[in-house]
Scaffold this active site. Structure first.
Site, PDB file in Angstrom:
ATOM      1  N   ARG A 205       0.818  -1.225   0.000  1.00 42.83           N
ATOM      2  CA  ARG A 205       0.000   0.000   0.000  1.00 42.83           C
ATOM      3  C   ARG A 205       0.850   1.273   0.000  1.00 42.83           C
ATOM      4  O   ARG A 205       0.425   2.319  -0.457  1.00 42.83           O
ATOM      5  CB  ARG A 205      -0.955  -0.022   1.192  1.00 42.83           C
ATOM      6  CG  ARG A 205      -2.079   1.041   1.129  1.00 42.83           C
ATOM      7  CD  ARG A 205      -3.053   0.792   2.259  1.00 42.83           C
ATOM      8  NE  ARG A 205      -4.234   1.634   2.266  1.00 42.83           N
ATOM      9  CZ  ARG A 205      -4.475   2.557   3.186  1.00 42.83           C
ATOM     10  NH1 ARG A 205      -3.622   2.760   4.166  1.00 42.83           N
ATOM     11  NH2 ARG A 205      -5.593   3.259   3.134  1.00 42.83           N
TER      12      ARG A 205
ATOM     13  N   ILE B 211      -7.742   6.940  -0.840  1.00 45.73           N
ATOM     14  CA  ILE B 211      -7.561   5.487  -0.975  1.00 45.73           C
ATOM     15  C   ILE B 211      -8.356   4.886   0.180  1.00 45.73           C
ATOM     16  O   ILE B 211      -8.288   5.374   1.325  1.00 45.73           O
ATOM     17  CB  ILE B 211      -6.056   5.107  -0.920  1.00 45.73           C
ATOM     18  CG1 ILE B 211      -5.843   3.587  -1.027  1.00 45.73           C
ATOM     19  CG2 ILE B 211      -5.365   5.627   0.320  1.00 45.73           C
ATOM     20  CD1 ILE B 211      -4.359   3.191  -1.188  1.00 45.73           C
ATOM     21  N   SER B 212      -9.162   3.880  -0.093  1.00 48.56           N
ATOM     22  CA  SER B 212     -10.055   3.343   0.935  1.00 48.56           C
ATOM     23  C   SER B 212      -9.284   2.692   2.081  1.00 48.56           C
ATOM     24  O   SER B 212      -8.131   2.283   1.928  1.00 48.56           O
ATOM     25  CB  SER B 212     -11.007   2.302   0.333  1.00 48.56           C
ATOM     26  OG  SER B 212     -11.722   2.836  -0.744  1.00 48.56           O
ATOM     27  N   GLN B 213      -9.971   2.581   3.200  1.00 53.00           N
ATOM     28  CA  GLN B 213      -9.430   1.910   4.380  1.00 53.00           C
ATOM     29  C   GLN B 213      -9.165   0.431   4.032  1.00 53.00           C
ATOM     30  O   GLN B 213     -10.020  -0.215   3.411  1.00 53.00           O
ATOM     31  CB  GLN B 213     -10.515   2.042   5.447  1.00 53.00           C
ATOM     32  CG  GLN B 213     -10.256   1.364   6.738  1.00 53.00           C
ATOM     33  CD  GLN B 213     -11.531   1.317   7.590  1.00 53.00           C
ATOM     34  OE1 GLN B 213     -12.549   1.930   7.254  1.00 53.00           O
ATOM     35  NE2 GLN B 213     -11.471   0.579   8.674  1.00 53.00           N
TER      36      GLN B 213
END
Ligand code: SAH
Length: 201
Positions: free
Chosen positions: A25, A51-53
């Site tokens: 990530r 950016i999503s969790q």
């Protein structure tokens, strides 16, 4: 690398967990977020987007029930992190992003990382990507007020769509849609969530 947080919260699918570990990530966020790249929270990626969790990425991927070789459409490429996770699971991924800058950045990022089997599109995902349809799976990573008709139309028979739905002013819910045939779907309301809006062009 993620610590066990994602696992503790209840992701059980080993292939999904492995894909989450395989995609670094840190390479999807700017250097100023290096220290927090593996935290279980959404992070800014510019253009007022996030950016999503990680937990949400893993959870949405798990309930999408990807099988190797599935044709998958992702709406909202963003950083390309979710795109990479889908690709690691052996899906044939098409992804569409409305923001030109994010589209260019994610295309470059994933190409540089060696992903050579992903189709990138720049445009409004409300309309889907007709050329490659129907899709076995559709994953939407921004929230429309209602499920876009075109996306339902591009979902294959027995296909699954995972999508957050709701206005920004109300609670959004994550839905899992299964298409039994052209005029019959099932709709499971899974979880309250918060996503950026799916922009209408
Ligand atoms: N999957 C992404 C999450 C990005 S946030 C990731 O892992 O980083 C949602 C993204 O959807 C944003 O990049 C936003 O620009 C994009 N988006 C919003 N409306 C859209 C639309 N109508 N069509 C395609 N992309 C859209």
């Amino acid at each position: 690398m993620f610590d066990s947080d994602v696992i503790k919260k209840g992701i059980n699918d080993q292939a999904v967990l492995q894909a989450m570990r395989d995609v670094d990530r840190r390479k999807f966020v700017s250097d100023k977020f290096s220290d927090v790249a593996y935290d279980d929270r959404a992070l800014p990626i510019g253009e007022e987007q996030t950016i999503s969790q990680p937990f949400i990425v893993a959870f949405m991927t798990e309930i999408l029930q990807i099988e190797k070789g599935n044709k998958v459409l992702e709406v909202g490429t963003g950083s390309g992190f979710q795109t990479a996770v889908l690709s690691k699971l052996g899906a044939k991924v098409s992804t569409i992003e409305i923001n030109k800058k994010l589209f260019k950045e994610s295309l470059k990022r994933l190409t540089d990382l060696g992903y050579d089997d992903i189709s990138f599109y720049h445009g409004d995902g409300n309309k889907g990507v007709p050329g490659q349809s129907p899709y076995d799976r559709i994953l939407v990573t921004a929230a429309p007020a209602e499920i876009p008709r075109n996306l339902l139309g591009q979902l294959a028979k027995n296909g699954i769509m995972v999508i957050p739905v709701g206005n920004q002013s109300e609670v959004q819910y994550l839905y899992r849609i299964k298409k039994l045939n052209d005029d019959e779907i099932t709709k499971d309301k899974i979880l309250p969530v918060y996503f950026v809006p799916l922009i209408k062009s």
